[in-house]
Design an enzyme around this catalytic site. Structure first.
Site, mmCIF file in Angstrom:
data_model
loop_
_atom_site.group_PDB
_atom_site.id
_atom_site.type_symbol
_atom_site.label_atom_id
_atom_site.label_comp_id
_atom_site.label_asym_id
_atom_site.label_seq_id
_atom_site.Cartn_x
_atom_site.Cartn_y
_atom_site.Cartn_z
ATOM 1 N N HIS A 56 44.248 93.702 33.762
ATOM 2 C CA HIS A 56 43.131 94.443 33.185
ATOM 3 C C HIS A 56 43.644 95.793 32.707
ATOM 4 C CE1 HIS A 56 39.651 92.211 35.439
ATOM 5 N NE2 HIS A 56 40.573 91.385 34.982
ATOM 6 N N GLU A 58 42.662 98.798 33.217
ATOM 7 C CA GLU A 58 42.765 99.818 34.263
ATOM 8 C C GLU A 58 44.018 99.625 35.117
ATOM 9 O OE1 GLU A 58 38.258 98.695 34.291
ATOM 10 O OE2 GLU A 58 40.154 97.769 33.682
ATOM 11 N N CYS A 86 35.555 96.336 37.164
ATOM 12 C CA CYS A 86 35.220 95.229 38.054
ATOM 13 C C CYS A 86 35.606 95.624 39.484
ATOM 14 C CB CYS A 86 35.972 93.973 37.615
ATOM 15 S SG CYS A 86 37.753 94.030 37.939
ATOM 16 N N CYS A 89 39.407 96.352 39.875
ATOM 17 C CA CYS A 89 39.834 97.615 39.266
ATOM 18 C C CYS A 89 39.252 98.814 40.010
ATOM 19 C CB CYS A 89 39.452 97.642 37.797
ATOM 20 S SG CYS A 89 40.396 96.435 36.827
#
Length: 153
Positions: A56, A58, A86, A89
């Site tokens: 992801h 992040e 999410c 993260c």
């Protein structure tokens, strides 16, 4: 506590990372990590490209910022991301000791900050960043909506 000045330039950079991710066929989410007014790292989603469900924006930006600082702790750093993180993260942000989290669009289905599990509200959360939502929310949400509409057509 004094409210920090929101820097739309950093969110603009995150939006650009999201656009680039979309051009690669990835979900358009972008992230920037900043310290003392300077960008340490930026990234867009790369889960498909890397065949890695943890890639992801992040997580990738946090990894690079850690390398830049030669530290697993990103104290004094701020993270700008186009979508509410999410749970995975949100945990990475907490473990990295990010000072402030700025995000664009909320994520009622998969968010882990203000929706869903609300990771930072958990008594087992070791560090909670200051959270500021809604920065470039319209642009972030529109990009995601357009992307997923294209997938359905």
């Amino acid at each position: 506590m004094k409210t920090p000045t929101l820097n739309s330039t950093f969110m603009d950079l995150a939006l650009e990372e999201a656009r680039v991710a979309e051009m690669r066929g990835e979900v358009p989410i972008g992230c920037v990590v900043v310290k003392d007014g300077s960008v340490l790292s930026s990234a867009g989603n790369r889960t498909l490209e890397m065949n890695d469900p943890t890639a992801h924006a992040e997580v990738l930006a946090i990894r690079e910022a850690g390398k830049q600082l030669s530290s697993q702790r990103l104290e004094g750093c701020d993270l700008y991301v186009t979508l509410e993180p999410c749970p995975m993260c949100a945990a990475a942000i907490s473990f990295a000791r990010i000072r402030r989290l700025y995000y664009g669009a909320g994520d009622a289905k998969g968010g882990g900050v203000d929706h869903g599990v609300r990771f930072y509200s958990s008594p087992t959360c070791h560090h909670t960043p200051d959270v500021y939502s809604g920065l470039a929310e319209t642009d972030s949400a529109a990009m995601l909506k357009t992307f997923f509409q294209g997938k359905r057509d």
